[in-house]
Design a protein around this motif. Structure first.
Motif, PDB file in Angstrom:
ATOM      1  N   VAL A   1       2.733 -32.369  16.100  1.00 33.68           N
ATOM      2  CA  VAL A   1       3.312 -31.844  14.882  1.00 33.68           C
ATOM      3  C   VAL A   1       2.931 -30.370  14.795  1.00 33.68           C
ATOM      4  CG1 VAL A   1       3.336 -31.984  12.367  1.00 33.68           C
ATOM      5  CG2 VAL A   1       3.153 -34.072  13.711  1.00 33.68           C
ATOM      6  N   CYS A   2       3.935 -29.537  14.568  1.00 38.81           N
ATOM      7  CA  CYS A   2       3.717 -28.098  14.446  1.00 38.81           C
ATOM      8  C   CYS A   2       3.828 -27.704  12.975  1.00 38.81           C
ATOM      9  CB  CYS A   2       4.760 -27.326  15.234  1.00 38.81           C
ATOM     10  SG  CYS A   2       4.762 -27.712  16.992  1.00 38.81           S
ATOM     11  N   VAL A   3       2.823 -27.024  12.480  1.00 42.10           N
ATOM     12  CA  VAL A   3       2.834 -26.544  11.100  1.00 42.10           C
ATOM     13  C   VAL A   3       2.871 -25.023  11.152  1.00 42.10           C
ATOM     14  CG1 VAL A   3       1.676 -26.575   8.869  1.00 42.10           C
ATOM     15  CG2 VAL A   3       1.498 -28.562  10.384  1.00 42.10           C
ATOM     16  N   PRO A   4       4.028 -24.434  10.800  1.00 37.62           N
ATOM     17  CA  PRO A   4       4.165 -22.973  10.847  1.00 37.62           C
ATOM     18  C   PRO A   4       3.156 -22.279   9.937  1.00 37.62           C
ATOM     19  CG  PRO A   4       6.309 -24.018  10.555  1.00 37.62           C
ATOM     20  CD  PRO A   4       5.268 -25.080  10.378  1.00 37.62           C
ATOM     21  N   PRO A   5       3.057 -20.962  10.037  1.00 36.97           N
ATOM     22  CA  PRO A   5       2.072 -20.237   9.227  1.00 36.97           C
ATOM     23  C   PRO A   5       2.152 -20.592   7.748  1.00 36.97           C
ATOM     24  CG  PRO A   5       3.076 -18.750  10.789  1.00 36.97           C
ATOM     25  CD  PRO A   5       3.826 -20.052  10.874  1.00 36.97           C
ATOM     26  N   ILE A   6       0.986 -20.804   7.208  1.00 36.77           N
ATOM     27  CA  ILE A   6       0.876 -21.172   5.804  1.00 36.77           C
ATOM     28  C   ILE A   6       0.810 -19.889   4.985  1.00 36.77           C
ATOM     29  CG2 ILE A   6      -0.575 -22.355   4.125  1.00 36.77           C
ATOM     30  CD1 ILE A   6      -1.578 -24.035   6.610  1.00 36.77           C
ATOM     31  N   HIS A   7       1.779 -19.705   4.106  1.00 31.56           N
ATOM     32  CA  HIS A   7       1.787 -18.490   3.295  1.00 31.56           C
ATOM     33  C   HIS A   7       1.957 -18.787   1.812  1.00 31.56           C
ATOM     34  CE1 HIS A   7       5.871 -19.216   4.815  1.00 31.56           C
ATOM     35  NE2 HIS A   7       6.249 -18.916   3.602  1.00 31.56           N
ATOM     36  N   VAL A   8       1.533 -19.975   1.423  1.00 35.15           N
ATOM     37  CA  VAL A   8       1.484 -20.332   0.010  1.00 35.15           C
ATOM     38  C   VAL A   8       0.022 -20.595  -0.309  1.00 35.15           C
ATOM     39  CG1 VAL A   8       3.793 -21.352  -0.028  1.00 35.15           C
ATOM     40  CG2 VAL A   8       1.827 -22.791   0.467  1.00 35.15           C
ATOM     41  N   ASN A   9      -0.281 -20.735  -1.557  1.00 34.85           N
ATOM     42  CA  ASN A   9      -1.646 -21.072  -1.935  1.00 34.85           C
ATOM     43  C   ASN A   9      -1.868 -22.557  -1.671  1.00 34.85           C
ATOM     44  OD1 ASN A   9      -2.350 -18.492  -2.769  1.00 34.85           O
ATOM     45  ND2 ASN A   9      -1.460 -18.817  -4.782  1.00 34.85           N
ATOM     46  N   ALA A  10      -2.007 -22.868  -0.414  1.00 35.08           N
ATOM     47  CA  ALA A  10      -2.123 -24.260   0.015  1.00 35.08           C
ATOM     48  C   ALA A  10      -3.484 -24.814  -0.371  1.00 35.08           C
ATOM     49  CB  ALA A  10      -1.927 -24.356   1.516  1.00 35.08           C
ATOM     50  N   ARG A  11      -3.464 -26.053  -0.741  1.00 37.41           N
ATOM     51  CA  ARG A  11      -4.712 -26.744  -1.035  1.00 37.41           C
ATOM     52  C   ARG A  11      -5.073 -27.551   0.210  1.00 37.41           C
ATOM     53  NH1 ARG A  11      -2.245 -28.992  -6.215  1.00 37.41           N
ATOM     54  NH2 ARG A  11      -2.983 -30.933  -5.326  1.00 37.41           N
ATOM     55  N   THR A  76       8.986 -17.617  12.956  1.00 32.47           N
ATOM     56  CA  THR A  76       9.832 -17.851  14.123  1.00 32.47           C
ATOM     57  C   THR A  76       9.010 -17.796  15.405  1.00 32.47           C
ATOM     58  OG1 THR A  76      11.697 -16.881  12.949  1.00 32.47           O
ATOM     59  CG2 THR A  76      11.908 -17.097  15.328  1.00 32.47           C
ATOM     60  N   THR A  77       8.088 -16.864  15.492  1.00 30.58           N
ATOM     61  CA  THR A  77       7.222 -16.759  16.665  1.00 30.58           C
ATOM     62  C   THR A  77       6.366 -18.011  16.819  1.00 30.58           C
ATOM     63  OG1 THR A  77       7.152 -14.364  16.368  1.00 30.58           O
ATOM     64  CG2 THR A  77       5.461 -15.336  17.779  1.00 30.58           C
ATOM     65  N   ALA A  78       5.848 -18.513  15.718  1.00 31.78           N
ATOM     66  CA  ALA A  78       5.028 -19.729  15.759  1.00 31.78           C
ATOM     67  C   ALA A  78       5.849 -20.937  16.190  1.00 31.78           C
ATOM     68  CB  ALA A  78       4.398 -19.975  14.389  1.00 31.78           C
ATOM     69  N   ILE A  79       7.062 -21.034  15.697  1.00 30.65           N
ATOM     70  CA  ILE A  79       7.927 -22.162  16.064  1.00 30.65           C
ATOM     71  C   ILE A  79       8.229 -22.131  17.559  1.00 30.65           C
ATOM     72  CG2 ILE A  79      10.270 -23.085  15.816  1.00 30.65           C
ATOM     73  CD1 ILE A  79      10.019 -22.303  12.809  1.00 30.65           C
ATOM     74  N   PHE A  84       7.330 -24.385  23.026  1.00 32.94           N
ATOM     75  CA  PHE A  84       7.030 -24.241  24.448  1.00 32.94           C
ATOM     76  C   PHE A  84       5.673 -24.849  24.797  1.00 32.94           C
ATOM     77  CE2 PHE A  84      10.366 -21.012  24.012  1.00 32.94           C
ATOM     78  CZ  PHE A  84      11.213 -21.486  24.991  1.00 32.94           C
ATOM     79  N   LEU A  85       4.723 -24.798  23.889  1.00 32.71           N
ATOM     80  CA  LEU A  85       3.429 -25.432  24.108  1.00 32.71           C
ATOM     81  C   LEU A  85       3.605 -26.943  24.269  1.00 32.71           C
ATOM     82  CD1 LEU A  85       0.323 -25.320  24.167  1.00 32.71           C
ATOM     83  CD2 LEU A  85       0.359 -25.401  21.676  1.00 32.71           C
ATOM     84  N   ASN A  86       4.394 -27.540  23.390  1.00 32.17           N
ATOM     85  CA  ASN A  86       4.629 -28.991  23.481  1.00 32.17           C
ATOM     86  C   ASN A  86       5.435 -29.359  24.710  1.00 32.17           C
ATOM     87  OD1 ASN A  86       3.632 -30.773  21.113  1.00 32.17           O
ATOM     88  ND2 ASN A  86       4.140 -28.800  20.212  1.00 32.17           N
ATOM     89  N   ARG A  87       6.375 -28.526  25.116  1.00 34.94           N
ATOM     90  CA  ARG A  87       7.110 -28.789  26.361  1.00 34.94           C
ATOM     91  C   ARG A  87       6.158 -28.779  27.545  1.00 34.94           C
ATOM     92  NH1 ARG A  87      12.717 -25.301  26.117  1.00 34.94           N
ATOM     93  NH2 ARG A  87      13.834 -26.706  24.745  1.00 34.94           N
ATOM     94  N   HIS A  88       5.258 -27.795  27.560  1.00 36.88           N
ATOM     95  CA  HIS A  88       4.277 -27.684  28.640  1.00 36.88           C
ATOM     96  C   HIS A  88       3.357 -28.910  28.667  1.00 36.88           C
ATOM     97  CE1 HIS A  88       1.412 -25.955  31.440  1.00 36.88           C
ATOM     98  NE2 HIS A  88       0.461 -26.229  30.566  1.00 36.88           N
ATOM     99  N   LEU A  89       2.981 -29.397  27.481  1.00 37.98           N
ATOM    100  CA  LEU A  89       2.095 -30.558  27.402  1.00 37.98           C
ATOM    101  C   LEU A  89       2.826 -31.876  27.690  1.00 37.98           C
ATOM    102  CD1 LEU A  89       0.067 -29.580  24.220  1.00 37.98           C
ATOM    103  CD2 LEU A  89      -0.712 -29.513  26.600  1.00 37.98           C
TER     104      LEU A  89
END
Length: 122
Positions: A1-11, A76-79, A84-89
């Motif tokens: 599971v990929c979680v893109p950059p968090i830019h909200v006040n996440a708890r 977009t860069t993170a996605i 590609f990381l998951n494809r490699h794995l």
């Protein structure tokens, strides 16, 4: 599971809920959390009480990989990186999930993995 950059006040309890949901309901094996501001780490998540963080996740500081000013928190860069990381794995499937959004599964799907398996070529 990929979680893109968090830019909200996440708890941090959101992260715990996300980990538990995907591990228990979808048999997720690993999570890649992306940070574009360098304030998130696996150690910090564990320190703040996020269950399962060290065992099931890595935090990638995407801003350290950028050669230019990131657009929209480098989402977009993170996605692309995670894809590609998951494809490699060689992972069987990859899910992209924002921390501040929910995946709602209808009750008619008692086994979400069976649904995904039946629709994998569509």
């Amino acid at each position: 599971v990929c979680v893109p950059p968090i830019h909200v006040n996440a708890r941090y309890e959101w992260i715990t809920q996300l980990l538990r949901f995907y591990i228990n309901r979808l048999s997720a094996e690993y999570f890649f959390f992306y940070s574009s501001i360098g304030d998130l780490s696996t150690a910090r998540m564990t320190e703040l009480g996020v269950d399962l963080a060290e065992q099931y996740s890595s935090v990638i500081d995407i801003s350290s990989q950028m050669q230019y000013k990131p657009y929209y928190f480098a989402e977009t860069t993170a996605i692309h990186d995670c894809l590609f990381l998951n494809r490699h794995l060689g992972t069987e499937w990859t899910l992209f999930q924002d921390l501040d959004e929910l995946l709602v599964l209808p009750t008619k799907w008692p086994d979400p993995m069976a649904f995904f398996e039946n629709h994998k070529d569509k």
